[in-house]
Design an enzyme around this catalytic site. Sequence first.
Site, PDB file in Angstrom:
ATOM      1  N   CYS A  62       8.690 -20.739  66.107  1.00 37.82           N
ATOM      2  CA  CYS A  62       9.557 -19.947  66.543  1.00 37.82           C
ATOM      3  C   CYS A  62      10.931 -20.635  66.711  1.00 37.82           C
ATOM      4  O   CYS A  62      11.334 -21.119  65.767  1.00 37.82           O
ATOM      5  CB  CYS A  62       9.180 -19.082  67.887  1.00 37.82           C
ATOM      6  SG  CYS A  62      10.017 -17.905  68.238  1.00 37.82           S
ATOM      7  N   HIS A  87       4.128 -16.237  65.871  1.00 44.25           N
ATOM      8  CA  HIS A  87       3.381 -17.059  66.937  1.00 44.25           C
ATOM      9  C   HIS A  87       1.891 -17.229  66.597  1.00 44.25           C
ATOM     10  O   HIS A  87       1.091 -16.186  66.892  1.00 44.25           O
ATOM     11  CB  HIS A  87       3.625 -16.255  68.456  1.00 44.25           C
ATOM     12  CG  HIS A  87       4.848 -16.586  68.874  1.00 44.25           C
ATOM     13  ND1 HIS A  87       5.169 -17.600  69.575  1.00 44.25           N
ATOM     14  CD2 HIS A  87       5.976 -15.872  68.630  1.00 44.25           C
ATOM     15  CE1 HIS A  87       6.519 -17.449  69.903  1.00 44.25           C
ATOM     16  NE2 HIS A  87       6.987 -16.392  69.302  1.00 44.25           N
ATOM     17  N   GLU A 144      -0.110 -18.780  68.100  1.00 40.43           N
ATOM     18  CA  GLU A 144      -0.962 -18.771  69.268  1.00 40.43           C
ATOM     19  C   GLU A 144      -1.090 -17.362  69.799  1.00 40.43           C
ATOM     20  O   GLU A 144      -1.980 -17.195  70.827  1.00 40.43           O
ATOM     21  CB  GLU A 144      -0.315 -19.669  70.135  1.00 40.43           C
ATOM     22  CG  GLU A 144       0.809 -19.111  70.923  1.00 40.43           C
ATOM     23  CD  GLU A 144       2.120 -18.804  70.328  1.00 40.43           C
ATOM     24  OE1 GLU A 144       2.041 -19.143  69.052  1.00 40.43           O
ATOM     25  OE2 GLU A 144       3.083 -18.348  70.991  1.00 40.43           O
TER      26      GLU A 144
END
Lengths: 402, 1110
Positions: A259, A377, A379
């Site tokens: 990001c 993202h 994650e």
Amino acid sequence: MSQALLVLEDGSAFRGRSFGALGEAFGEAVFNTAMCGYQEVLTDPSYLRQVVVMTAPHQGNYGVNGEDGESDRVQVAGFVVREASRRASSWRATGTLQEYLAEAGVVGLEGVDTRAVTLRLRTRGTMRAGLSTVDLDPGSLLERVRAQPGMAGADLAAVASCSQPYEAREVVGAARPVDGRRFRVAAYDFGIKRNILRLLARNGCEATVVPAWTPPREVLEGDFDGVFLSNGPGDPAATTYGVEAARGLLGKLPLFGICLGHQLLGLALGARTYKLRFGHRGTNQPVRDAESGRVEVTSHNHGFAVDPRSFGAGGGVGDPGPGELAGIRPGPGAPPEEPPVVETEFGRVVLTHWNLNDGTLEGLRCLDVPAFSVQYHPEASPGPHDARHLFARFRRLMEANR
Amino acid sequence: MPRRTDLESVLVVGSGPIVIGQACEFDYSGTQACKVLRREGFRVVLVNSNPATIMTDPEFADATYVEPLTPESVLRVLERERPDALLPTLGGQTALNVSVALAEAGELDRLGVRLIGAGTEAIRRAEDRRLFVRTMREAGLPLPRSGFAHTVAEALAVAQGLGYPVIVRPSFVLGGGGSGLARDPEELARVARDGLATSPVGEVLVEESVAGWKEFELEVMRDGRDNAVVVCSIENVDPMGVHTGDSVTVAPALTLTDREYQEMRDAALACIRAVGVETGGSNVQFAVNPQDGRMVLIEMNPRVSRSSALASKATGFPIAKIAAMLAVGYTLDEIPNDITGETLAAFEPALDYVAVKVPRWPFEKFPDADPSLTTRMKSVGEVMAIGRTFAEALGKAYRALERDFDLGPPEPWVEGTGEGGAGAGGPGDLLAALRTPTEGRLLLVERALAAGHTVEGVAEVSGIDPWFVEQVARVAQQAARLRGARLESLTAEDLREAKRAGLSDRRIARLVGATEREVRAARRRLGVRPVFKTVDTCAGEFAARTPYHYSTYEEESEVRPGGRPRVVILGAGPNRIGQGIEFDYACVHAAFALKEAGFETVMVNSNPETVSTDYDTSDRLYFEPVTVEDVLAVCEAEGPVGVVVQLGGQTPLAMAAELEAEGVAVLGTRPADLDAAEDRERFGRLLRELGLAAAPHGVAASLPEARAVGARVGYPLLVRPSYVLGGRAMEIVYTEEELERFLASAAGASPGRPVFLDRFLEGAVEVDVDALADGREVFVGAVMEHIEEAGVHSGDSSCVIPPPTLADDLLDAVEGIVVRLARALRVRGLLNVQLAVRDDLPYVLEANPRASRTVPFVAKATGVPLAKAAARVMAGATLAELREEGLLPPEPVYRRLRHVAVKAAVLPFGRFPGVDTVLGPEMRSTGEVMGIAHDLGVALAKAQEAAGTALPEVGTVFVSVANRDKRQVVLPVRRLAELGFRVLATRGTAAVLRRAGVAVQVVPKVSEGHPNVTDLIATGQVDVVINTPFGREPRTDGYFIRTAAARAGVPCITTVPGLLAAVQGIEARRAGFPPPAPLQEYYRAAGELAGTGPGWPARGAEYDAGAVRP
Ligand SMILES: Nc1ncnc2c1ncn2[C@@H]1O[C@H](COP(=O)(O)OP(=O)(O)O)[C@@H](O)[C@H]1O
Ligand SMILES: Nc1ncnc2c1ncn2[C@@H]1O[C@H](COP(=O)(O)OP(=O)(O)O)[C@@H](O)[C@H]1O
Ligand SMILES: [Mg+2]
Ligand SMILES: [Mg+2]
């Protein structure tokens, strides 16, 4: 229940009920289309100084708990929903959304036509906004909204960052060795999400989280195997120390950016960033890895992006005109089948990942130095796990570089 | 990956008749598949036995076979067509089972036909519960603990190890058939026996019960590059233990944190990969323990399913269409998202609304059936409603359901209305009643909350998540706020809050003691009106091109002004017995025809299974309840030139007058004339004025009056109350005593609720006519001759085109009656007339100035697109113009066809153990099939095969018939004996048969002790039962015989004409079927005969092009 008012920079006003704290909040209004995961959204530091409008009407259904926070506090400036549940229905719940916001001192607004707000943000772009339970006069609130600074040029990573280095293990436990090996990673905190630390640990990375302004020299002296550049709020171009760090570390240690970290890497490689009209925020964005041809459904939260046409010589995508910047829209399917390779100061870079909805550049990989990054993202948290394997890729990159 | 180039032709297998567990969602999916495959340039061959489907319209495939969906029958089509590929995943369980059978028999290999979408391996891994368990274990996916059994003893042993309660689930069965919960060994023995009998492979899974857990479904799509997305998550409001098909469900899932949801998503993707579904959609079901979050996988369907239809409508993501494209080689990132036009199918829809599905059950037709909801699905249809909140959507769903649930719980509570279930009397009983799920359980929840029970308490006993209970509590609060208030004193805010909580105008009216009209007027006066939002797949992130709308009480409306004049078409709402897919067919045709004629078409409907609610069927789609309240709101937003009410069945027809009163123009036959046909008294007068014969009849408002009418018109009588408690609307009574008993038991007869009494015409031939009129001229689509005599509801009897035994002058007479009725009723549009012919004299039974159930059958049999023509007439065209255009043939063709088409009904008795299977004037079938051939015998045999009622070609037949039928069964039974059947009979019947020289063995009746006939049936020693009813006594021998047959799945014939047809069918089958032919071929021949060349039926081809977006 007291009233609350939302006013957007363009003068539109939405009246509803207050939930959460009483008071006022100003920030950039953005919308998020995720259908669950509000606690993760609320605590994601990338939402700093933003008033988040959730498009899914029911929020708070399963309450909040001690595990799903992405940082140790609520980060959003204000929260706007169609309906906030008074009841928390989940065996993990420790409280309600309403209590959570109230305790955090964050203003919430419910009962408004959030779809109408969303369509306004989509057509006119993200706007400055004010949310108040005190000043219910649209005119006066609007005046103060217009007095607020915008997001362009805002340096917020320094605000979101930790002030002192700390060991990730203190937050997410010790790293689990993979194939008997562990790696030491310096994780730049521009507003890092907890699940990043969790996934680094799960991939054998002992991370030391360092403040956003940590000079590269300190990292190089620190006996690290790799460097992670985190997500975070604000305008990447204003995050000059981050760009400096990336430039100082490129080619010296394996780098992985997510990001804002990706945008900083892009800037370090000589590209430009630009502000998207209303950004990507949600958990359903399709991204194609042009190298493998595979599509991943991914979690997004960004308002800026790296312009693929702004890399140095050999970019081959041409110079963007100022108007074109925000409007890069090769159209669906148009993202290149073959990933373009551009020349930079640090050698060749492959533009690997592309957003299938609007053709935004979503990832890159250096060929001559060990570094890669993605705009989205992996994650998740909230969102699909399709891209988690990127953490293993980072591990392999460090392995190869040892 | 672009489209495959190694295939040229694809066979698409449909799903056959509508049955419980498999409804018209597969017409929707199959139609989408056919459209997209043709657009992609494939030669599409279709097999489906259901004539009421859009997909079997000749325009949707290159060759359309209306043939039974048995392996043998589909094989005959394959032999003739030799397609390159077979697509098995869009026709439900039926298509999947047929395809697997053909693959496993080696026939597909022999003919060089490839399975696309899912291969046999994958299908087996998903459908064979044993392989599934192994596959999931290997993939590390959690399942409930379980074991397999092939005998009751094995089942008991497995359960011993697991501990009770357990769930029994047979392999290869749909809709939870043969499954059940067992709490102890005794119950298990019974459930296991049932399950073993149901499973085609005699195997059941005995599984740890997770009843009471939360149930979820994910709709997954995967492409040939292994990209996979979850299109939609669906949460069941009802817990595990209630079949998903019978559960109230909501999309998206509302009570999962992202962690749990993503864990489920991961498991769903791992599941589809492990099973190995190469491309297409699958449905994966999960259970989650609300106490600790333990998640287990329940099952996966490697095909599009009922839930995929729901998911498609709930999200705007057309699963079936995309599945078809993936099957022929495309990948998700190559397929555009039609809704936005600028994004791709590779994404996961984001919803900014809530879609709620509520099933519709047929209990009103089966008052004797067990009304509890279990693991076996019992519903026949469903509605979906969209709102911005759960409460709003639920309220809309209740309106759409047409069960008066939108009025809220009865006030005060009435016992025995079916809503409460047993013992729903006092407040103390409420919680007890909530333990057993029934149709109206959410009303019961509201009632319990209103009675002061806590959300936790109600959640605990019902197994419904407290979050949903809380939503219902908010509805109850809104109702409590309004109860007893005066309408005039309500503020805009009061009304707005009530509407936002989903309260219908009708309920508000009841709460404040006003009429619905007054409430509507008050709302309008105060500016409380719904706005319309858009289903856009992306929660507003991109602009939507398709105007797919729903209403909600919010601030901003998204309806764009239209250009061309608009026509609103009202759909039929939920499928139910008596109003099913046939009406959707007519509405879809209207949309196609009116679009082509230059109108902008606006569809209003609430049934997610249908083609009409596909976003590209009409120019604009309003996914809304078909009620006055919601239709008026659409009309306000759209300002149409008129509304079509006569194609969606009784639902829209019934609101014609009210719409007109509100200033909405009703197209076609005027509401006043509709009423003249609908109102039995007025209609009786009309018949008298026209001098048309009708059965003698009368109206009675009291028992003495009824007796008097009975005495005047004579017995037997057909009695129909205007108001009924708990089903059983119509009865035939043979004596005054029976009349009294019937009126005492169910119907009552009072000034406000009169009863209609008709002389029951015994032994009459029933005919149905579908005709079209433009106000001047009348076009007769067909006269259909029923096989069963009058007295068996036209929906349940078989019928034939052209009429096999009616003389031309009789047909002329019937047509003449129809013409006169059409004129008298000033019909503009469709007219259906039912008549009973006795002694060559046609008596008019009823006239319905609307599309009938038989319109699609007539269209399929004759090739004349009646519904399209009707829509055009309503919009102003004349029959002459339509003939000119070629939409209608120069003159009726039904008499001169070279082929024969037979319609047969499919009945759901297997689902309702203990319900008598005798056919009567009350319709109970769920669906229909058609058999088409060059002679009657073959057409009959095919219809029977397709309906699953074909008789075995040899075996043992048991005969026991009423005295009046004995004479007539002698010949057919003797024929069966000649064909090699062993004949068993009860004493009286045996005596008659013996005299006729048939070798018969006598079997004891039930009343004569054991072992009797029911024991033989239960133990599989009887292959066919022939039993005609005698009187209407409950619990007679006949009742036990018939219910035993239904339970054992033995074909049971209950009428003499049915027997004659069955014998003809057996003979035809023995002689061997000729190769099948597609409809297109039959029509060509018929067209040539009609002297029009292949012209008129071929005309429809253009609609296809119009319906498909480039
Ligand atoms: N182990 C179980 N415990 C409790 N209920 C179950 C269990 N397995 C299935 N069910 C219930 O039975 C229903 C039907 O089972 P399922 O396997 O989905 O059959 P079908 O193929 O008819 O959809 C489910 O919707 C669920 O409510
Ligand atoms: N007078 C009658 N004599 C014999 N059978 C009748 C008579 N009236 C109705 N029926 C039978 O009852 C069935 C249902 O009656 P109908 O008036 O058509 O009701 P519905 O509105 O349910 O179609 C008919 O299909 C026919 O078989
Ligand atoms: Mg199921
Ligand atoms: Mg009828």
